[in-house]
Design a protein around this motif. Structure first.
Motif, PDB file in Angstrom:
ATOM      1  N   UNK A   1       0.806  -1.218   0.000  1.00 34.12           N
ATOM      2  CA  UNK A   1       0.000   0.000   0.000  1.00 34.12           C
ATOM      3  C   UNK A   1       0.839   1.268   0.000  1.00 34.12           C
ATOM      4  N   UNK A   2       2.155   1.118  -0.101  1.00 31.43           N
ATOM      5  CA  UNK A   2       3.039   2.287  -0.163  1.00 31.43           C
ATOM      6  C   UNK A   2       3.441   2.750   1.221  1.00 31.43           C
ATOM      7  N   UNK A   3       4.565   3.489   1.285  1.00 32.39           N
ATOM      8  CA  UNK A   3       5.027   4.049   2.557  1.00 32.39           C
ATOM      9  C   UNK A   3       5.237   5.540   2.337  1.00 32.39           C
ATOM     10  N   UNK A   4       4.465   6.320   3.087  1.00 30.31           N
ATOM     11  CA  UNK A   4       4.345   7.765   2.861  1.00 30.31           C
ATOM     12  C   UNK A   4       5.629   8.474   2.502  1.00 30.31           C
ATOM     13  N   UNK A   5       5.607   9.148   1.394  1.00 36.26           N
ATOM     14  CA  UNK A   5       6.668  10.065   0.962  1.00 36.26           C
ATOM     15  C   UNK A   5       8.037   9.397   0.777  1.00 36.26           C
TER      16      UNK A   5
ATOM     17  N   UNK B   1       4.861  18.290   6.023  1.00 38.93           N
ATOM     18  CA  UNK B   1       4.040  18.084   4.821  1.00 38.93           C
ATOM     19  C   UNK B   1       4.918  17.705   3.631  1.00 38.93           C
ATOM     20  N   UNK B   2       5.316  16.430   3.567  1.00 43.59           N
ATOM     21  CA  UNK B   2       6.048  16.017   2.369  1.00 43.59           C
ATOM     22  C   UNK B   2       5.089  16.055   1.181  1.00 43.59           C
ATOM     23  N   UNK B   3       5.607  16.084  -0.016  1.00 43.26           N
ATOM     24  CA  UNK B   3       4.681  16.063  -1.149  1.00 43.26           C
ATOM     25  C   UNK B   3       5.309  16.513  -2.437  1.00 43.26           C
ATOM     26  N   UNK B   4       4.454  16.642  -3.458  1.00 36.38           N
ATOM     27  CA  UNK B   4       4.908  16.930  -4.814  1.00 36.38           C
ATOM     28  C   UNK B   4       5.912  15.885  -5.277  1.00 36.38           C
ATOM     29  N   UNK B   5       5.489  14.639  -5.152  1.00 36.92           N
ATOM     30  CA  UNK B   5       6.287  13.501  -5.636  1.00 36.92           C
ATOM     31  C   UNK B   5       7.634  13.488  -4.922  1.00 36.92           C
ATOM     32  N   UNK B   6       8.763  13.476  -5.618  1.00 34.50           N
ATOM     33  CA  UNK B   6      10.046  13.400  -4.908  1.00 34.50           C
ATOM     34  C   UNK B   6      10.559  14.770  -4.504  1.00 34.50           C
ATOM     35  N   UNK B   7       9.736  15.829  -4.668  1.00 35.04           N
ATOM     36  CA  UNK B   7      10.239  17.168  -4.332  1.00 35.04           C
ATOM     37  C   UNK B   7      10.538  17.284  -2.833  1.00 35.04           C
ATOM     38  N   UNK B   8       9.578  16.909  -2.008  1.00 35.89           N
ATOM     39  CA  UNK B   8       9.802  16.996  -0.559  1.00 35.89           C
ATOM     40  C   UNK B   8       9.515  15.638   0.068  1.00 35.89           C
ATOM     41  N   UNK B   9      10.565  14.991   0.510  1.00 34.14           N
ATOM     42  CA  UNK B   9      10.435  13.657   1.086  1.00 34.14           C
ATOM     43  C   UNK B   9      11.133  13.638   2.445  1.00 34.14           C
ATOM     44  N   UNK B  10      10.977  12.541   3.158  1.00 27.43           N
ATOM     45  CA  UNK B  10      11.612  12.488   4.488  1.00 27.43           C
ATOM     46  C   UNK B  10      13.015  11.888   4.410  1.00 27.43           C
TER      47      UNK B  10
END
Ligand code: ATP
Length: 450
Positions: free
Chosen positions: A29-33, A183-192
């Motif tokens: 199910x994916x792992x956030x960001x 708030x990670x987001x925009x695909x690989x733009x902001x990740x952890x």
């Protein structure tokens, strides 16, 4: 706005379809960001990192490399200011839907999802905590590094003493960093979890302004030289209240993403913040002794901090090109549209595709496989025999392959093949004996491979 979201959707879909980037742990199910770089993605990301590494370490006399550990003594992060308010974002929460946001990224003081009221902001530290050793108690707490540069600062003396460098000099490093982004987001733009490519340039305080300007220009040029369109890149000075806690001066290099102008690299004058704080906390004298000037001082640090993932996304978006109706004018078949990834030669994940004209002629297949084996040790190549030749060209255009090499019936007699250029679609015949030399010249790789 809709069109821009559409473009991001297309990029995400291309990445998955062709094996550039996958969602992490997708079968669960994916792992956030978190994202994984697939077979083409890893080639391209390696090419970006290689282009950066070469630019920094090969074309400058006094820059050396380093690869420091991700886990460090927690005292490093006390000294650097990352455990205090300096490295915390302001978090607000929607009182109704309970979604959380970074306050400084909101345009209005309302929940962007449901329009309701937000809570008062509270500080949220971005460091990722972990435990070293078998006991999960306070004594064993440490952190995943939030920036790669601290590994360079704590090795300042080691590098200085082992390399016999003199100021000004630089230390370059590429590596993973981790931040518990709200708030990670925009695909690989902001990740952890992401990768940074950082140069730390140590210089005399009086020369810091001069070198800041030098590195600002040099770093912006790097993106342009690798194909980013001028109109999509800008540098902007960050005002004091918005600067990172360590920065005396800060300029961001920004790319015009479909979701707006956003930072891809930060240039910082960190002053003596890092070395003086590490001196204080470690009780080691990290000042530099200038024999000539009989002077002992904390060098100033000019940092250029680029994101490998963010620049990957920028290079990909910039190269993405849809051609309505297709490019081929020689056949009647009208295509709805064609996709060409006009990546720079250095960055394209695959340089060459080797294609027999048809698959059901064993002599063509045999010759094509020989050519593939010949080229494989020198260039990243793909062998492809499935589908019509036109369809195979388009498949390669879509992933940015620079040249397609086709073995036809003439090749059997002449011992040659046709070389098709991705961007112009121009074709020329090349003798197989000359192939490696000609392609090296065309790709201009002699400098890189020497
Ligand atoms: P932002 O304001 O977008 O959070 P930042 O100013 O905190 O970024 P820096 O600390 O200057 O970023 O980090 C240098 C570079 O590291 C950035 O320009 C970016 O390319 C990369 N980077 C930082 N945070 C992330 C992240 N969460 N995901 C991907 N890349 C990142």
């Amino acid at each position: 706005m809709k069109e821009q979201n559409n473009l991001m959707d297309k990029i995400v879909s291309l990445c998955k379809r062709r094996g550039f980037i996958f969602q992490s742990s997708e079968i669960y199910g994916g792992f956030g960001s978190c994202y994984d770089f697939g077979p083409l993605g890893v080639e391209m990301k390696n090419n970006i990192k290689k282009a950066w590494w070469e630019e920094m370490t090969r074309f400058h006399e006094n820059i050396v490399g380093l690869d420091a550990a991700i886990l460090m003594s927690p005292r490093v992060w006390e000294a650097s200011g990352h455990l205090t308010a300096g490295f915390a974002d302001e978090l607000v929460e929607c009182k109704k839907c309970h979604h959380r946001f970074r306050k400084d990224l909101l345009e209005k003081n309302k929940c962007p999802d449901c329009g309701s009221q937000l809570t008062e902001p509270r500080k949220f530290n971005l460091m990722m905590k972990t435990f070293v050793g078998p006991l999960e108690d306070e004594a064993s707490v440490t952190y995943l590094r939030a920036e790669t540069c601290q590994g360079i600062y704590v090795n300042f003396l080691n590098v200085l003493n082992s390399s016999r460098l003199k100021i000004p000099f630089g230390v370059a490093q590429i590596g993973k960093a981790f931040r518990n982004e709200i708030t990670p987001g925009n695909f690989i733009y902001r990740t952890r979890e992401f990768e940074q490519m950082e140069l730390q340039w140590f210089c005399h305080p009086q020369e810091a302004d001069k070198f800041f300007e030098y590195w600002k220009e040099a770093r912006a040029r790097w993106y342009l030289d690798l194909g980013i369109k001028k109109e999509n890149l800008r540098t902007i000075e960050i005002l004091p209240e918005k600067r990172a806690h360590y920065a005396k001066k800060q300029v961001d290099i920004e790319y015009k993403f479909p979701f707006g102008w956003q930072e891809i690299e930060g240039i910082h004058n960190r002053g003596d913040w890092d070395l003086s704080n590490h001196s204080k906390h470690s009780s080691q004298d990290l000042r530099y002794l200038s024999e000539e000037k009989k002077e002992k001082y904390f060098p100033y640090i000019i940092e250029t901090s680029a994101g490998a993932d963010r620049s990957f996304l920028a290079f990909l978006i910039d190269a993405y090109c849809e051609i309505k109706g297709g490019r081929t004018k020689t056949t009647k078949a009208v295509k709805e549209q064609e996709l060409v990834l006009r990546l720079n030669k250095k960055l394209a994940p695959i340089k060459l595709a080797v294609l027999p004209l048809v698959k059901n002629k064993p002599e063509l297949v045999k010759k094509a496989r020989e050519v593939y084996q010949l080229l494989k040790p020198y260039f990243t190549c793909q062998y492809d025999e499935l589908g019509s030749i036109g369809r195979r060209y388009r498949r390669q255009d879509e992933i940015g392959t620079i040249f397609a090499l086709t073995i036809d019936f003439e090749s059997l007699k002449q011992d040659d093949l046709t070389l098709r250029d991705r961007d112009t679609m121009a074709q020329e015949r090349i003798k197989i004996v000359d192939l490696i030399k000609v392609i090296k010249e065309k790709l201009n790789v002699s400098k890189n491979n020497s």
